[in-house]
Design a protein around this motif. Structure first.
Motif, PDB file in Angstrom:
ATOM      1  N   UNK A 212      -5.649 -97.663  79.833  1.00  0.00           N
ATOM      2  CA  UNK A 212      -5.184 -96.529  80.612  1.00  0.00           C
ATOM      3  C   UNK A 212      -4.899 -95.328  79.736  1.00  0.00           C
ATOM      4  N   UNK A 213      -4.987 -94.167  80.332  1.00  0.00           N
ATOM      5  CA  UNK A 213      -4.748 -92.952  79.561  1.00  0.00           C
ATOM      6  C   UNK A 213      -3.539 -92.186  80.025  1.00  0.00           C
ATOM      7  N   UNK A 214      -2.698 -92.818  80.813  1.00  0.00           N
ATOM      8  CA  UNK A 214      -1.550 -92.109  81.389  1.00  0.00           C
ATOM      9  C   UNK A 214      -0.472 -91.874  80.344  1.00  0.00           C
ATOM     10  N   UNK A 215       0.062 -90.685  80.362  1.00  0.00           N
ATOM     11  CA  UNK A 215       1.198 -90.349  79.502  1.00  0.00           C
ATOM     12  C   UNK A 215       2.490 -90.811  80.160  1.00  0.00           C
ATOM     13  N   UNK A 216       3.585 -90.708  79.412  1.00  0.00           N
ATOM     14  CA  UNK A 216       4.888 -91.028  79.984  1.00  0.00           C
ATOM     15  C   UNK A 216       5.181 -90.126  81.169  1.00  0.00           C
TER      16      UNK A 216
END
Length: 796
Positions: A212-216
């Motif tokens: 996944x490439x989701x940031x905080x």
């Protein structure tokens, strides 16, 4: 034709332009909505936690006894463990025969009740606490233990969190989270394009989603506003909301909200959100006190709370923890020594989470009380406040068991004769126990099953108390003079009352009270009438005193339900609640002083400070000597009267009590007290159907079960066991002739009776039917004296 062709070609273009405008408008609306939601959640609720209710903390005090088995059971329920080494760590205990060492857990929100403090307890040769000392040699007179949780009350009933400020968390926890979840958190503006590209390539290479490439910031937006479905529309909304969050809030604000919001597993039916609650659940400590290894394990849970749960998969959890530690070392967030020590540490988690006593009726009562004494705390969105209540966990468990066991036995033994047939209606019961000295509500059961009915009968059900109201009339009598004709006479326990047919004209027609057995006994004393629960003598006594005086005494004892000064008030014809009756009897137990009911001791803030302390209130109602007179008669009711079944059930402790049964057997009561406890039990149907049994058959067994459990069969065991009632000054014991009510003398021996000093009869009775000349009459006199001397009279 040209015009027509132009129009034909323009329609799709117009539609396309309109569609683009609509999409733009929807996107703008979505961004505005996202901004509004983001502002509302982070500005208003980023530190919002549920309201937590706790039972009263057990107290270790100098000079008191302490039961090792009971203390160990209490600590075990909270998740404490017995120390297996010489060193006792926070959340552990060691209980020896003459010395204990208890180290409390570190929970900031409970303040001094869970501060990680070590307490050494020493006992004298008689088993009493002789010393309470801290780790630095501090001396204490009393030390509270950590209280049991009762309930978590939140606007989001399925979520549980303990809000934490970013500054209160250890730096290595923040570093661990950033290392495993978002290394460039402080560099991007909500979207990490390098990470997104890398994740896309990895997923294309494997033909499935492996990274996944989701940031905080994106994870926070997803957690706050979106569902878990993986769609392009949701990802677009997630990205838009992440940009809004970054525009509206600082990095520390976003990180703090993320650490308080992320999902980290389950606690029964509650979802655990945030590192604060997860630290308590897994390690039994405040998140601010986590070490490096614990922080790494917690950070590793974020990607899969169930997959890497140390409770379900300890080996997998350790491997994940070690991965986080290795990455932290590679990125120079920790040094070699810290990495080695943390990697070598054993994964230690609590195997048992705290489980408080079943107290949902009491929980509802406390929330209602908070709405009056502390409206801010009653709001279910208060930031992690802890409400310390008066409930005693052991007594509450005993009350629940007594009600359940009593009702089961009642239905088993009277399966064919209990209330008849009625679909959907079961016999109900309520029990409330208070400390008469403080007014603290120690146990409360509002019905047989909260899941079926949330109606709290202990607090809200007004039912006729019947004969259980007679002690109030008796107290009115011994504290006032009764009017008889033109004179007022001091009423005593030896005062004669007439048990003969009575008819009183009322606006509703003639009132003709009768005794429970339909019989009349002629002349009886007040003591006899109370012990044997005779209606007619008490009806006459109420009329002589004046119903207004009876109502006034009930008010002074704490009964607030509507009462009218009618003649029938003396026989309990007006409805009251079990809590009110327990409070009224508590005045007698406390020697004439009324302590108003109290359910909340105080409210602690999320930081452990005291925001509210609820003081005791009350007043002296009657003198200790006047109260003891009624106590004496109620003890007689247990020994010789309507409460004697209590002895038949095996309870041998000192207790004063009275049963109550209403017309048609619709309500059954048993109310009693020891010097330390006042307990009211009610049994009946919600629809008012007849039980077909008296209070001594339906409520007394529940009372007996409860009292025997919490004080032992002899009434002196445990924290709430007590010895005899203290006999106050101002009383005297005088022998009285039961036939005349006069002081006994030679030729008319009597039985001993208690009087307020100065109220005993002055006249001495004369010998009855005795010839004083010498001869055969002397023989008859001797025979009569021998018969009188052989009688056994029990002292009250």
């Amino acid at each position: 034709m040209l015009v027509m062709r132009w129009r034909g070609r323009s329609r799709p273009a117009v539609r396309s332009a309109c569609g683009m405008i609509l999409v733009a408008a929807l996107l703008a609306a979505a961004l505005l909505l996202a901004e509004a939601l983001a502002v509302a959640r982070l500005d208003g609720d980023s530190l919002t936690g549920p309201l937590r209710l706790y039972a009263r903390p057990p107290i270790l005090a100098l000079g008191r006894r302490a039961d090792a088995e009971m203390v160990a059971a209490h600590l075990a329920r909270l998740g404490y463990s017995e120390a297996s080494e010489r060193i006792v760590r926070p959340g552990q205990y060691a209980l020896g025969p003459t010395e204990w060492l208890i180290v409390s857990r570190r929970l900031r929100r409970l303040g001094p009740l869970a501060s990680g403090r070590a307490i050494r307890v020493r006992f004298d040769r008689w088993g009493r606490i002789s010393s309470l000392a801290g780790a630095q040699g501090e001396r204490f007179r009393a030390v509270p233990l950590e209280p049991e949780p009762i309930a978590v009350v939140s606007a989001a009933e399925s979520a549980d969190r303990v809000p934490m400020l970013l500054d209160d968390l250890p730096p290595h926890l923040i570093e661990a989270v950033l290392t495993i979840e978002d290394q460039r958190f402080f560099e991007h503006h909500g979207l990490d394009y390098r990470r997104i590209a890398g994740a896309a390539l990895a997923n294309l290479r494997d033909g499935r989603i492996v990274q996944g490439g989701s940031t905080i910031t994106q994870q926070l937006a997803r957690s706050l506003f979106l569902d878990g479905r993986r769609t392009l529309v949701r990802k677009a909304r997630e990205a838009a909301m992440a940009l809004v969050l970054e525009a509206r809030h600082s990095k520390p604000e976003i990180l703090q909200a993320y650490l308080n919001e992320l999902y980290l597993g389950q606690d029964g039916g509650l979802a655990i959100h945030g590192v604060g609650r997860a630290a308590e659940q897994l390690f039994g400590k405040d998140a601010g006190f986590l070490d490096l290894a614990e922080s790494a394990l917690l950070a590793g849970l974020i990607r899969g709370p169930n997959l890497y749960s140390p409770l379900l998969h300890p080996e997998r959890a350790r491997a994940r923890r070690d991965l986080v530690l290795r990455l932290m070392l590679e990125r120079e967030r920790i040094d070699d020594t810290a990495h080695r020590l943390a990697s070598e540490s054993v994964v230690q988690v609590r195997r048992r989470a705290p489980r408080g006593p079943p107290a949902r009726y009491f929980r509802d009562h406390v929330l209602a009380v908070l709405g009056e004494v502390d409206p801010e705390a009653s709001d279910h969105g208060t930031a992690g406040d802890a409400v310390v209540t008066t409930l005693d966990g052991e007594l509450q468990r005993a009350a629940v068991a007594a009600v359940a066991g009593g009702l089961a036995a009642l239905e088993r033994d009277h399966v064919d004769g209990l209330g008849g047939e009625s679909a959907g209606s079961e016999v109900q019961a309520a029990l409330v126990a208070i400390d008469p000295r403080s007014g603290d509500v120690l146990a409360m059961v509002g019905g047989r099953d909260y899941g079926t009915s949330q109606y709290n009968r202990a607090v809200h059900a007004r039912r006729q108390p019947g004969s259980a109201f007679k002690p109030i009339v008796a107290l009115t009598a011994v504290t006032r003079r009764a009017t008889t004709g033109e004179h007022e006479e001091q009423v005593t326990l030896a005062s004669p009352l007439s048990d003969t047919p009575l008819e009183v004209e009322t606006p509703a027609g003639p009132w003709r009270p009768v005794n429970y057995d339909g019989q009349f006994r002629g002349r009886v004393t007040l003591r006899e009438a109370l012990e044997r629960s005779l209606n007619v003598p008490f009806a006459r006594l109420g009329l002589e005193l004046g119903p207004e005086r009876v109502v006034d005494m009930a008010r002074r004892l704490g009964i607030e339900s509507p009462l009218k000064p009618y003649p029938s008030v003396a026989l309990g014809a007006f409805e009251v609640t079990p809590l009110e009756m327990a409070r009224a009897y508590g005045v007698l137990a406390a020697g004439g002083s009324r302590a108003d009911s109290r359910s909340v001791l105080g409210v602690l803030t999320a930081a452990g400070g005291v925001r509210l302390a609820v003081d005791r209130t009350g007043e002296r109602v009657v003198s200790a000597a006047q109260a003891y007179l009624v106590t004496s008669a109620l003890r007689g009711a247990v020994e010789r009267g309507t409460g004697r079944s209590l002895r038949a059930l095996g309870y041998r402790g000192v207790v004063a009590a009275k049963s109550g049964t209403t017309n048609g057997f619709r309500d059954g009561w048993f109310i009693g007290y020891t010097p330390a406890l006042a307990v009211a039990v009610w049994v009946g149907f919600d629809d008012g159907r007849s039980l077909g049994l008296p209070g001594s058959a339906v409520a007394l067994p529940i009372f007996a079960r409860f009292l025997a459990t919490v004080t032992g069969r002899n009434g002196t065991e445990g924290q709430w066991g007590a010895g005899p009632f203290d006999v106050p000054s101002g009383l005297e014991l005088v022998d009285v002739d039961p036939e005349t009510g006069l002081r006994a003398g030679w030729g008319c021996p009597g039985r001993p009776e208690l009087f307020l000093v100065g109220t005993a009869p002055r006249r001495t009775c004369e010998a009855r039917g005795i010839r004083w000349d010498r001869g055969p009459g002397d023989v008859e006199l001797l025979r009569r004296l021998e018969r009188l001397a052989s009688r056994e009279y029990r002292r009250p």
